[in-house]
Design a protein around this motif. Sequence first.
Motif, PDB file in Angstrom:
ATOM      1  N   GLU A 120       0.636  -2.200  -3.221  1.00  0.00           N
ATOM      2  CA  GLU A 120       0.807  -0.985  -4.023  1.00  0.00           C
ATOM      3  C   GLU A 120       0.100  -1.115  -5.368  1.00  0.00           C
ATOM      4  O   GLU A 120      -0.504  -0.155  -5.868  1.00  0.00           O
ATOM      5  CB  GLU A 120       2.298  -0.687  -4.223  1.00  0.00           C
ATOM      6  N   GLU A 130      -3.046  -0.217   5.033  1.00  0.00           N
ATOM      7  CA  GLU A 130      -2.866   0.263   3.669  1.00  0.00           C
ATOM      8  C   GLU A 130      -4.147   0.206   2.828  1.00  0.00           C
ATOM      9  O   GLU A 130      -4.269   0.907   1.828  1.00  0.00           O
ATOM     10  CB  GLU A 130      -1.765  -0.548   2.984  1.00  0.00           C
ATOM     11  N   LYS A 188      -3.644  -0.547  -4.858  1.00  0.00           N
ATOM     12  CA  LYS A 188      -4.012   0.871  -4.767  1.00  0.00           C
ATOM     13  C   LYS A 188      -3.978   1.539  -6.137  1.00  0.00           C
ATOM     14  O   LYS A 188      -4.833   2.380  -6.451  1.00  0.00           O
ATOM     15  CB  LYS A 188      -3.086   1.579  -3.770  1.00  0.00           C
ATOM     16  N   ASP A 201       4.481  -5.115  -2.794  1.00  0.00           N
ATOM     17  CA  ASP A 201       4.238  -4.842  -4.214  1.00  0.00           C
ATOM     18  C   ASP A 201       2.767  -5.076  -4.569  1.00  0.00           C
ATOM     19  O   ASP A 201       2.163  -4.298  -5.323  1.00  0.00           O
ATOM     20  CB  ASP A 201       5.119  -5.741  -5.079  1.00  0.00           C
TER      21      ASP A 201
END
Length: 485
Positions: free
Chosen positions: A171, A230, A174, A168
Amino acid sequence: MTTGFEFLTQDDERLLLEKSSCVTYRPGEQILEEGSRRQGIFIVRSGLVGVEVAHLGRGVALRQLGPGAIFGEMSFLESAAASASVVAREECTLDVIEGPYVHSLLASVPGLAARFYQSLAIMLAQRLRENTAMLPPLLVEDVPQVNRFHAARTGQAGTNNIPPKLIDTVEQFKFEMMIADRMVKEAKQPEAEIQEKVSAACQTIVSALREHIERERHLEKGIGAYVFRETFSLFMLSRTVDRCYTKPRGYAGDFYTIEMMYNDEPAGDGRLGRFIDQWGLAIDACRAVKNRRGVLSRAIRDACSGHASGPVHITSLASGPARELFDLFAEGGELPDIKATCIDIDNQALAYAAGIADQLGVMDRFSFAQDNVVRLAHGRGRTVLKPQHMIYSIGLTDYLRDDLVVSLLNCMHDKLLPGGVAVVGNFGVNNPSKAFMDHVLEWELIHRSTEDLKTLFARSKFGSTPVEVVAEEAQVNLFAFCTKW
């Protein structure tokens, strides 16, 4: 005086020296110029000379030679121009044997030519071994971390084993960066507001990486690989982060990377690059690098103020840009009376530092020597050092195993005057940037505690000598000070 010709008899040496000229040179005076076609054999009788080659417009020392050393033999053998310059580092006396006289002796004395050329062959073989050790453009040898190739990350973790809270966080990172990119594109918000958003997002992911690794050590490699995968495309927009990761000089902390940190001028790619770079230049590890410059400058200044007369002899091991030394000359006021030797394996680092010395007009106070510090610590280096008042390593031992650090400390002890000071800097175990350095930058260092540093000194020739350990302002980099009894 015994020469470096191993197989010559005493009569051979007497004949060679019989027609030699004894010449004295002042400090800084050129003895032999690169490109000169002068034929002859030069034997150092007293003092030190430096062998230099021109690099980026600067003279970079390849080695220093002391009494008994020989140079000029390559030009003599090949009847070619000198491949390097030789400069007096201090007042020195040389025996100079002109080429025609040597050739006449070799032709007229039975057996002399065989003994002479056999001696040269041994000398050149030894020099080849030394030069081979200098080929890798690395900080030191025998250091597994110093590697041009990146770690394999395949098959280490899928998202099944990654803590959901970390997923989480990544994400959200980003998403925040996408919003920041849009803010830059629309140019409606102040840059300070954009910087605050970018810095907060970057710091959140770095903190989350550290916290999850500390909480679940058994998942460290998987967590690190996931965060790297990521976030890579965003973090690498930063010029500093990208250089640390790509390691163009073979290791992350090369002289130019350190200089970029010192200069603190953000830059990068795309709309977000310079914002990410400004954050990167302010993380704890970078702050520590900047702060250690001041710690060493003050220590050198203290060493100078505590010295009664004559120059203070100081050596920096793996010197890099050597800004902590040059800061002393940029402060204004009375200039410190020092004779500094900067030793590094990277000739570009030495040329860069020599350029700074030249700009400041203090070249006469500096010697720059290309050498492998680990080989030097093991007695296999080629730099000749007079007894020193201070020897320090500002960022080398982070890369060295304990046994190599002990060897380095022994070398420092041997080359220090009584009352001389050894200083060793090392990243501390509480470095908040460690997980980010390990898993995103692939800049893996050996972190040590205060007790670790004291134990290493105790294992060395310093023995039970008291060791003082201090931290720079960010409390990330530790510095151990020990005075030789």
